[in-house]
Motif scaffolding. Structure first.
Motif, mmCIF file in Angstrom:
data_model
loop_
_atom_site.group_PDB
_atom_site.id
_atom_site.type_symbol
_atom_site.label_atom_id
_atom_site.label_comp_id
_atom_site.label_asym_id
_atom_site.label_seq_id
_atom_site.Cartn_x
_atom_site.Cartn_y
_atom_site.Cartn_z
ATOM 1 N N ILE A 215 0.823 -1.206 0.000
ATOM 2 C CA ILE A 215 0.000 0.000 0.000
ATOM 3 C C ILE A 215 0.857 1.256 0.000
ATOM 4 C CG2 ILE A 215 -1.641 1.342 1.392
ATOM 5 C CD1 ILE A 215 -3.019 -1.238 2.132
ATOM 6 N N SER A 216 2.009 1.185 0.629
ATOM 7 C CA SER A 216 2.882 2.360 0.689
ATOM 8 C C SER A 216 3.389 2.782 -0.689
ATOM 9 C CB SER A 216 4.072 2.083 1.613
ATOM 10 O OG SER A 216 4.817 0.967 1.147
ATOM 11 N N LEU A 217 3.300 1.890 -1.677
ATOM 12 C CA LEU A 217 3.747 2.218 -3.031
ATOM 13 C C LEU A 217 2.661 2.915 -3.850
ATOM 14 C CD1 LEU A 217 5.722 -1.041 -3.967
ATOM 15 C CD2 LEU A 217 6.592 1.100 -2.994
ATOM 16 N N LEU A 218 1.419 2.864 -3.361
ATOM 17 C CA LEU A 218 0.323 3.525 -4.066
ATOM 18 C C LEU A 218 0.459 5.040 -3.958
ATOM 19 C CD1 LEU A 218 -0.803 0.601 -3.774
ATOM 20 C CD2 LEU A 218 -3.070 1.623 -3.499
ATOM 21 N N SER A 219 -0.206 5.748 -4.848
ATOM 22 C CA SER A 219 -0.212 7.205 -4.765
ATOM 23 C C SER A 219 -0.902 7.635 -3.477
ATOM 24 C CB SER A 219 -0.957 7.794 -5.961
ATOM 25 O OG SER A 219 -2.340 7.487 -5.880
ATOM 26 N N PRO A 220 -0.571 8.805 -2.934
ATOM 27 C CA PRO A 220 -1.247 9.294 -1.722
ATOM 28 C C PRO A 220 -2.760 9.370 -1.899
ATOM 29 C CG PRO A 220 0.703 10.619 -2.168
ATOM 30 C CD PRO A 220 0.519 9.720 -3.350
ATOM 31 N N GLN A 221 -3.207 9.738 -3.114
ATOM 32 C CA GLN A 221 -4.642 9.831 -3.366
ATOM 33 C C GLN A 221 -5.306 8.462 -3.285
ATOM 34 O OE1 GLN A 221 -2.234 10.978 -5.300
ATOM 35 N NE2 GLN A 221 -2.524 13.200 -5.593
ATOM 36 N N ALA A 222 -4.630 7.431 -3.811
ATOM 37 C CA ALA A 222 -5.175 6.072 -3.770
ATOM 38 C C ALA A 222 -5.196 5.533 -2.343
ATOM 39 C CB ALA A 222 -4.363 5.151 -4.668
ATOM 40 N N GLN A 223 -4.134 5.778 -1.599
ATOM 41 C CA GLN A 223 -4.082 5.308 -0.219
ATOM 42 C C GLN A 223 -5.198 5.920 0.621
ATOM 43 O OE1 GLN A 223 -0.171 5.264 1.733
ATOM 44 N NE2 GLN A 223 0.808 5.533 -0.264
ATOM 45 N N LYS A 224 -5.505 7.168 0.362
ATOM 46 C CA LYS A 224 -6.470 7.908 1.172
ATOM 47 C C LYS A 224 -7.872 7.331 1.066
ATOM 48 C CE LYS A 224 -8.090 12.637 2.004
ATOM 49 N NZ LYS A 224 -7.991 14.058 1.578
ATOM 50 N N VAL A 225 -8.243 6.730 -0.077
ATOM 51 C CA VAL A 225 -9.628 6.280 -0.267
ATOM 52 C C VAL A 225 -9.828 4.805 0.041
ATOM 53 C CG1 VAL A 225 -10.038 8.067 -1.990
ATOM 54 C CG2 VAL A 225 -9.298 5.785 -2.744
ATOM 55 N N ILE A 226 -8.785 4.100 0.440
ATOM 56 C CA ILE A 226 -8.931 2.674 0.749
ATOM 57 C C ILE A 226 -9.886 2.495 1.936
ATOM 58 C CG2 ILE A 226 -7.729 0.641 1.661
ATOM 59 C CD1 ILE A 226 -5.310 1.462 0.005
ATOM 60 N N GLY A 227 -10.949 1.744 1.717
ATOM 61 C CA GLY A 227 -11.931 1.498 2.772
ATOM 62 C C GLY A 227 -12.920 2.622 2.978
ATOM 63 N N GLN A 228 -12.905 3.647 2.112
ATOM 64 C CA GLN A 228 -13.826 4.778 2.238
ATOM 65 C C GLN A 228 -15.003 4.612 1.278
ATOM 66 O OE1 GLN A 228 -13.187 7.124 4.704
ATOM 67 N NE2 GLN A 228 -11.594 5.610 5.130
ATOM 68 N N VAL A 229 -16.159 5.181 1.640
ATOM 69 C CA VAL A 229 -17.351 5.033 0.807
ATOM 70 C C VAL A 229 -17.670 6.329 0.082
ATOM 71 C CG1 VAL A 229 -18.365 3.241 2.258
ATOM 72 C CG2 VAL A 229 -18.935 5.633 2.688
ATOM 73 N N HIS A 230 -18.353 6.193 -1.031
ATOM 74 C CA HIS A 230 -18.874 7.334 -1.778
ATOM 75 C C HIS A 230 -19.873 8.078 -0.898
ATOM 76 C CE1 HIS A 230 -21.018 9.526 -4.968
ATOM 77 N NE2 HIS A 230 -19.989 9.257 -5.764
ATOM 78 N N GLU A 231 -19.907 9.398 -1.017
ATOM 79 C CA GLU A 231 -20.778 10.191 -0.146
ATOM 80 C C GLU A 231 -22.243 9.783 -0.251
ATOM 81 O OE1 GLU A 231 -20.437 14.270 -1.218
ATOM 82 O OE2 GLU A 231 -21.047 13.969 -3.305
#
Length: 338
Positions: A215-231
Motif C-alpha cells: 500500500i505504501s507504493l500507491l499514490s497518496p490519493q489512492a491510499q487515502k480512499v482505501i476502505g472509504q465510501v462514496h458520499e
C-alpha cells in the motif's frame, strides 16, 4: 403507499431509467437493456424456484408507488456469490520487515487478491431515486431483505456481505483505480465499470497483479480512499452498521470501497422481526412497522401503521395494508419495528 415486490418483465423500461440515473460505479445496474432483461429473467426464475440451499439465485425487488405505478427503487440479494464466476476482493493484510541486527522493524500493509467470500450471500443493487430519498423509503428498501431472509433461511448462506461503493469524482474517476490503471490495466474506470456491469470479468484474471501490492507504493490519493465510501453510499453503510455489519479488511478491487459482513443470525432485523397472525380491522395504539408476507414468489413488504399484540401473537392491519401485502385474516406476516 410504497410496496416492495419481486421485479417482473414489464418493469424493464423503468429499471433501465434507474440504471442511467445510478451513474458510474454502480455496477449491478448496468446501462444495457439486454443484460437488465437477463437479470429480470434470472430473478423471476429464482423467486419461483423451489430451493433447498443457497445457490445461483438472485432476488431482485423493486419499490412501487401504488398511487402512480412508478418504480422508485431497487433492492436485491444474491444467494451465493462466486459459484459460476469468480468473486474478487482485495484483503488488507500486514507484512513485517524486521532485522534485529540493524535494529529495523517495519510493519507494511498489503493488498492481496482474494476469493474468500465465495459462497456467501450478498446484499446488492440498493438504489433509490433522488426525489424519494426521505422518509422511510430507504430503510424499507434495505431492511425488507432481512424479513425475506428470516422467513426463508434455507435460501441464503450463513454469512451475508455488502460491497459499499467507493470514492469516485463526478466524472466517475476513482483515485484508487487511477493507480492500478497506470501500472497494470491501461483502461479507465468508466470502461472497467461498464465491462464489469456486463458480466465481463475475464480481464481481472488476465491483468490483475497476482502478488500482494504494498500500500505504501500507491499514490497518496489512492491510499487515502482505501476502505472509504462514496458520499451517496454513506446512509446505506450506516443502516448496515446498525444491523451489525462490520468491516473485516476486504475492499473492492476497482474503487477500494469497503465490504461489510455479518453472520445471518446476528443481523439485528433477522433476529428481532416477529412472526404474527393477521387480524384485519382498525388498528388501535398503532405504531410504524415494516410488514411483509411470508411468500417467496409473491413477496410483499411495506411500511405501515399497525397494532401489535405480543400476548396474542397478532398484528392488526387495515384493509388497505392487507390488500397491499396480499394477505387475509389468519395469514402470517413478519413485522419489524422502525
Amino acid at each position: 403507499m410504497l410496496v416492495i415486490r419481486p421485479i417482473k418483465a414489464s418493469d424493464l423500461p423503468q429499471l433501465l431509467e434507474m440504471a442511467v440515473e445510478s451513474g458510474v460505479g454502480f455496477t449491478s445496474l448496468p446501462v444495457n437493456e439486454a443484460l437488465l432483461q437477463r437479470k429480470i429473467d434470472h430473478s423471476v426464475a429464482s423467486f419461483s424456484k423451489e430451493v433447498k440451499q443457497a445457490g445461483d439465485q438472485g432476488y431482485l425487488m423493486v419499490a412501487e408507488d401504488l398511487s402512480s405505478g412508478d418504480i422508485i427503487g431497487t433492492s436485491a440479494i444474491e444467494a451465493a456469490v462466486g459459484m459460476t464466476a469468480p468473486f474478487y476482493n482485495y484483503h488488507v493484510g500486514k507484512v513485517v520487515h524486521s532485522s534485529p541486527t540493524l535494529g529495523v522493524y517495519n510493519l507494511v500493509e498489503t493488498l492481496t487478491l482474494s476469493n474468500d467470500y465465495t459462497g456467501v450471500s450478498e446484499l446488492c443493487t440498493l438504489f433509490l431515486r433522488e426525489p424519494y430519498r426521505s422518509g422511510h423509503a430507504g430503510r424499507l428498501l434495505s431492511r425488507c431483505r432481512f424479513l425475506l431472509m428470516a422467513e426463508h433461511r434455507n435460501r441464503f448462506a450463513r454469512t451475508v456481505i455488502a460491497e459499499m461503493r467507493g470514492v469516485s469524482d463526478q466524472d466517475g474517476r476513482s483515485p484508487f483505480w487511477a493507480w492500478l490503471e497506470q501500472h497494470f490495466f491501461s483502461v479507465d474506470f468508466p470502461t472497467v465499470d461498464h465491462l464489469t456491469g456486463l458480466g465481463n470479468k475475464q480481464f481481472i484474471a488476465e491483468l490483475m497483479p497476482k502478488y500482494p501490492i504494498y500500500i505504501s507504493l500507491l499514490s497518496p490519493q489512492a491510499q487515502k480512499v482505501i476502505g472509504q465510501v462514496h458520499e451517496k453510499t454513506l446512509p446505506a453503510l450506516k443502516l448496515l452498521e446498525k444491523e451489525g455489519f462490520h468491516q473485516n479488511g476486504y475492499i473492492d478491487i476497482f474503487d477500494a470501497g469497503p465490504t461489510v459482513e455479518c453472520p445471518i443470525e446476528h443481523i439485528r432485523s433477522v433476529r428481532d422481526c416477529l412472526r404474527l397472525q393477521v387480524e384485519i380491522g382498525s388498528p388501535i395504539d398503532q405504531a410504524e412497522y415494516i410488514v411483509s408476507n411470508i411468500s417467496v414468489a409473491d413477496f410483499r413488504a411495506a411500511v405501515a401503521s399497525i397494532s401489535v399484540s405480543l400476548k396474542y401473537h397478532k398484528a392488526v392491519l387495515s384493509h388497505d395494508v392487507a390488500d397491499a401485502l396480499n394477505v387475509v385474516a389468519g395469514d402470517t406476516v413478519r413485522v419489524l419495528s422502525l
